[in-house]
Design an enzyme around this catalytic site. Structure first.
Site, PDB file in Angstrom:
ATOM      1  N   THR A   1       0.819  -1.203   0.000  1.00  0.00           N
ATOM      2  CA  THR A   1       0.000   0.000   0.000  1.00  0.00           C
ATOM      3  C   THR A   1       0.858   1.261   0.000  1.00  0.00           C
ATOM      4  OG1 THR A   1      -1.456   1.314   1.403  1.00  0.00           O
ATOM      5  CG2 THR A   1      -0.096  -0.278   2.530  1.00  0.00           C
TER       6      THR A   1
ATOM      7  N   TYR B   1      -1.849   0.182  10.069  1.00  0.00           N
ATOM      8  CA  TYR B   1      -2.078  -0.503   8.794  1.00  0.00           C
ATOM      9  C   TYR B   1      -0.818  -0.418   7.922  1.00  0.00           C
ATOM     10  CZ  TYR B   1      -3.615  -1.117   3.977  1.00  0.00           C
ATOM     11  OH  TYR B   1      -3.707  -1.511   2.665  1.00  0.00           O
TER      12      TYR B   1
END
Ligand code: UDP
Length: 335
Positions: free
Chosen positions: A125, A152
């Site tokens: 990501t 995250y």
């Protein structure tokens, strides 16, 4: 025939990759999913159209079972999507993210090494970059420092280290890490799309507001140092992101490996996205200003030169109106 394992293949991005792989005749695809956020019905829909898809329900935290499964099947390649991916949730439940994302990825890679499955594609990501300094740059390049600002992003960053260290230690093991920017939209044929419950992602939330599933939506933060004060992101259509995985499989097939950004290389503010959704739908839905959301960087735009030049990846849907339109059509179908 290539035997490919897709973890998280019942989820949003995973299912679009399964579909594109199934459209190529020489692939045998196995979806592995625990259906915590993905949908069995999505896989069933794909299976009804393509005969080359198998499905196994398994949670990656059951390490012994995953090990047995990998040894029994001996895949040619793994595309690893299964993960938790909501930034605000990761701030509240960091351990869930480190266990689901980092620990389970480390175990899956161990199983790959033990079962001689040497090609690995990892869903990473843009959140691994944190708040990149884009002064004098159009977008983030892959060699910029990794400074994730939420659990995250850190959970994915740690996974990247596990993958790189494994490839260093085991020379047969080859990887492609794809760092996704903001994915949205749905397949034009309407077969699959984003069914995520309790959606938090901007374009999905806006589409839900158009169709009245939500009475209104919020803009999280209007005081960022950007042109209109709202955050800027690089939105990529899910079918272009899916085709990047097929390009990555070819790249691995040539015995190459590397880390690549997946975005279009330009960004839109939250206000621009909302305006586009209003124009595409013709609905002037209610939007209110709200405080900043924890863990949000102001600007995240990719430099996608590496991916385009080294993998011959040619995006086809670089158009915010098209992204909003397909997201909205899918949402209308879900109603
Ligand atoms: N956002 C917003 N309202 C929403 C959902 C998202 O203003 O209902 C903003 C969010 O704060 C961020 C941007 O839209 O600045 C993109 O957020 P999203 O959750 O879609 O993706 P992320 O960049 O967090 O992965």
């Amino acid at each position: 025939m290539k035997k490919i394992l897709i973890t998280g293949g019942a989820g949003y991005i995973g299912s679009h990759v399964v579909k594109q792989l199934a459209e190529c005749a020489d692939n045998r695809i196995t979806v592995l999913d625990n259906f915590s956020t993905g949908f069995q019905s999505t896989v069933n829909t794909l299976q009804s159209k393509y005969s080359s898809i198998d499905m196994t329900e398994l949670d990656l935290s059951h390490w012994d079972k995953v090990s047995d499964f990998m040894k029994k099947n001996r895949f040619d390649a793994v595309v690893h999507f299964a993960a938790s991916l909501i930034v605000p949730e990761s701030v509240r439940k960091p351990l869930t993210y480190y266990l689901n994302n980092t620990a389970n990825t480390a175990n899956l890679i161990k199983c790959c090494v033990e079962s001689e499955t040497n090609k690995f594609i990892f869903s990473s990501t843009a959140a691994v970059y944190g708040e990149p300094d884009l002064t004098g740059k159009a977008g983030v390049t892959e060699d910029m420092p990794l400074n994730p600002i939420n659990p995250y992003g850190r959970s994915k960053c740690f996974s990247e280290h596990v993958i790189k260290d494994t490839a260093f230690a085991y020379e047969d093991f080859r990887f492609v890490i794809l760092r996704y920017f903001n994915v949205a939209g749905a397949s034009e044929d309407g077969l699959i799309g984003q069914s995520t419950l309790n959606a938090t992602h901007l374009i999905k939330v806006a589409a839900e507001t158009v169709i009245g599933k939500r009475k209104k939506m919020s803009i999280f933060g209007t005081d960022y140092p950007t042109k209109d004060g709202t955050c800027i992101r690089d939105y990529i259509h899910v079918d272009d992101l899916a085709s990047a995985h097929l390009a990555a499989l070819d790249y691995l097939q040539e015995n190459k490996q590397g880390i690549f950004n997946c975005g279009y290389g330009h960004g839109y503010s939250v206000m621009e996205v909302i305006d586009t959704m209003k124009r595409v739908s013709g609905v002037d839905f209610l939007v209110e200003e709200a405080p900043r959301r924890e863990g949000d960087p102001a600007v995240l735009i990719s430099d996608s030169f590496k991916m385009k030049s080294m993998m011959n990846w040619v995006p086809k849907f670089d158009d915010l109106k098209y992204i909003c339109k397909t997201a909205l059509e899918w949402e209308r179908g879900l109603k």
